[in-house]
Design a protein around this motif. Structure first.
Motif, PDB file in Angstrom:
ATOM      1  N   UNK A  20       0.831  -1.206   0.000  1.00 47.72           N
ATOM      2  CA  UNK A  20       0.000   0.000   0.000  1.00 47.72           C
ATOM      3  C   UNK A  20       0.861   1.250   0.000  1.00 47.72           C
ATOM      4  N   UNK A  21       1.981   1.243   0.728  1.00 49.25           N
ATOM      5  CA  UNK A  21       2.837   2.421   0.819  1.00 49.25           C
ATOM      6  C   UNK A  21       3.615   2.645  -0.476  1.00 49.25           C
ATOM      7  N   UNK A  22       4.010   1.592  -1.166  1.00 51.21           N
ATOM      8  CA  UNK A  22       4.856   1.743  -2.342  1.00 51.21           C
ATOM      9  C   UNK A  22       4.070   2.222  -3.557  1.00 51.21           C
ATOM     10  N   UNK A  23       2.809   1.899  -3.666  1.00 46.99           N
ATOM     11  CA  UNK A  23       2.001   2.310  -4.816  1.00 46.99           C
ATOM     12  C   UNK A  23       1.397   3.682  -4.571  1.00 46.99           C
ATOM     13  N   UNK A  24       1.524   4.548  -5.576  1.00 45.80           N
ATOM     14  CA  UNK A  24       0.877   5.858  -5.490  1.00 45.80           C
ATOM     15  C   UNK A  24      -0.489   5.734  -6.135  1.00 45.80           C
ATOM     16  N   UNK A  25      -1.490   6.102  -5.413  1.00 43.18           N
ATOM     17  CA  UNK A  25      -2.849   6.008  -5.918  1.00 43.18           C
ATOM     18  C   UNK A  25      -3.359   7.414  -6.222  1.00 43.18           C
ATOM     19  N   UNK A  26      -4.181   7.552  -7.272  1.00 41.62           N
ATOM     20  CA  UNK A  26      -4.738   8.881  -7.574  1.00 41.62           C
ATOM     21  C   UNK A  26      -5.674   9.329  -6.464  1.00 41.62           C
ATOM     22  N   UNK A  27      -5.664  10.609  -6.254  1.00 50.75           N
ATOM     23  CA  UNK A  27      -6.491  11.174  -5.192  1.00 50.75           C
ATOM     24  C   UNK A  27      -7.951  11.073  -5.591  1.00 50.75           C
ATOM     25  N   UNK A  67     -12.871   6.959 -11.174  1.00 51.03           N
ATOM     26  CA  UNK A  67     -11.913   7.711 -11.973  1.00 51.03           C
ATOM     27  C   UNK A  67     -11.186   6.773 -12.918  1.00 51.03           C
ATOM     28  N   UNK A  68     -11.101   7.182 -14.165  1.00 50.03           N
ATOM     29  CA  UNK A  68     -10.414   6.374 -15.163  1.00 50.03           C
ATOM     30  C   UNK A  68      -9.047   6.989 -15.435  1.00 50.03           C
ATOM     31  N   UNK A  69      -8.050   6.172 -15.635  1.00 49.66           N
ATOM     32  CA  UNK A  69      -6.742   6.732 -15.969  1.00 49.66           C
ATOM     33  C   UNK A  69      -6.795   7.333 -17.362  1.00 49.66           C
ATOM     34  N   UNK A  70      -5.997   8.361 -17.632  1.00 52.35           N
ATOM     35  CA  UNK A  70      -6.026   8.983 -18.954  1.00 52.35           C
ATOM     36  C   UNK A  70      -5.554   8.004 -20.019  1.00 52.35           C
ATOM     37  N   UNK A  71      -6.102   8.163 -21.223  1.00 51.38           N
ATOM     38  CA  UNK A  71      -5.782   7.277 -22.332  1.00 51.38           C
ATOM     39  C   UNK A  71      -4.956   8.045 -23.342  1.00 51.38           C
ATOM     40  N   UNK A  72      -3.756   7.615 -23.587  1.00 51.80           N
ATOM     41  CA  UNK A  72      -2.867   8.297 -24.512  1.00 51.80           C
ATOM     42  C   UNK A  72      -2.640   7.417 -25.736  1.00 51.80           C
ATOM     43  N   UNK A  73      -2.787   8.042 -26.902  1.00 50.82           N
ATOM     44  CA  UNK A  73      -2.502   7.328 -28.138  1.00 50.82           C
ATOM     45  C   UNK A  73      -1.028   7.521 -28.475  1.00 50.82           C
ATOM     46  N   UNK A  74      -0.373   6.484 -28.857  1.00 49.65           N
ATOM     47  CA  UNK A  74       1.038   6.645 -29.215  1.00 49.65           C
ATOM     48  C   UNK A  74       1.157   7.416 -30.529  1.00 49.65           C
ATOM     49  N   UNK A  75       2.180   8.238 -30.611  1.00 49.99           N
ATOM     50  CA  UNK A  75       2.426   9.014 -31.807  1.00 49.99           C
ATOM     51  C   UNK A  75       3.157   8.110 -32.789  1.00 49.99           C
ATOM     52  N   UNK A  76       2.547   7.949 -33.955  1.00 48.17           N
ATOM     53  CA  UNK A  76       3.141   7.065 -34.951  1.00 48.17           C
ATOM     54  C   UNK A  76       4.000   7.905 -35.886  1.00 48.17           C
TER      55      UNK A  76
END
Length: 176
Positions: A20-27, A67-76
């Motif tokens: 629990x301490x090692x993982x950073x969780x979103x607020x 809360x959903x994590x942001x979705x990033x598309x890779x730049x091709x």
């Protein structure tokens, strides 16, 4: 085969606490609670939670949407594949041809609708109403015949004038 490993409860709690301490969780945002319910929650003493209870509470869904994590598309990076470039050029050409065809279709549609209106006006136009030739002479004759039903010879002059008017109209081409 008789050897077995036993893990103590304290070791399990330490492992859970370290993870629990090692993982950073979103607020997480707290749901809005009216002030009265906040006061009532403060008065109630909270009991100490065991590690299993905290895990169960974290798994239960909170009020509202998660809360959903942001979705990033890779730049091709642009590819240097000649086949792919050939396909793209053909695609661009076909899109240009499609636009030209659509414009041509619009122009043709305008022309067809305009021509159809013209033909409709020509075909379904009401013919010009022909004026009745020698109307006054005719009315005079009919009035005379109604007036002199027994002696119709008194209307001979009116009949001759009506006949003359009709002959003149035929000669001029007003009657068919």
């Amino acid at each position: 085969m008789g050897d077995s490993i036993q893990i103590s409860q304290n070791l399990i709690c330490q492992i859970i606490d370290d993870n629990d301490k090692s993982k950073k969780k979103p607020k997480k945002t707290k749901p809005k609670v009216p002030r009265e319910s906040q006061k009532s929650q403060k008065k109630v003493p909270q009991k100490q939670q065991l590690p299993d209870e905290s895990k169960a509470q974290k798994e239960t869904p909170s009020a509202g949407w998660p809360l959903q994590p942001p979705f990033f598309m890779p730049v091709v990076p642009p590819s240097t594949n000649p086949e792919l470039e050939a396909i793209r050029s053909v695609l661009k050409e076909s899109e240009a041809v499609l636009e030209k065809m659509q414009k041509h279709e619009e122009n043709m549609l305008k022309q067809v609708t305009q021509r159809s209106k013209e033909l409709h006006e020509k075909e379904f136009k009401l013919p010009q109403q022909k004026s009745i030739v020698c109307q006054s002479e005719r009315e005079a004759c009919s009035a005379c015949y109604k007036e002199h039903t027994k002696d119709s010879l008194k209307c001979a002059n009116l009949v001759r004038s009506y006949q003359d008017c009709v002959r003149k109209a035929k000669n001029l081409g007003k009657l068919l």
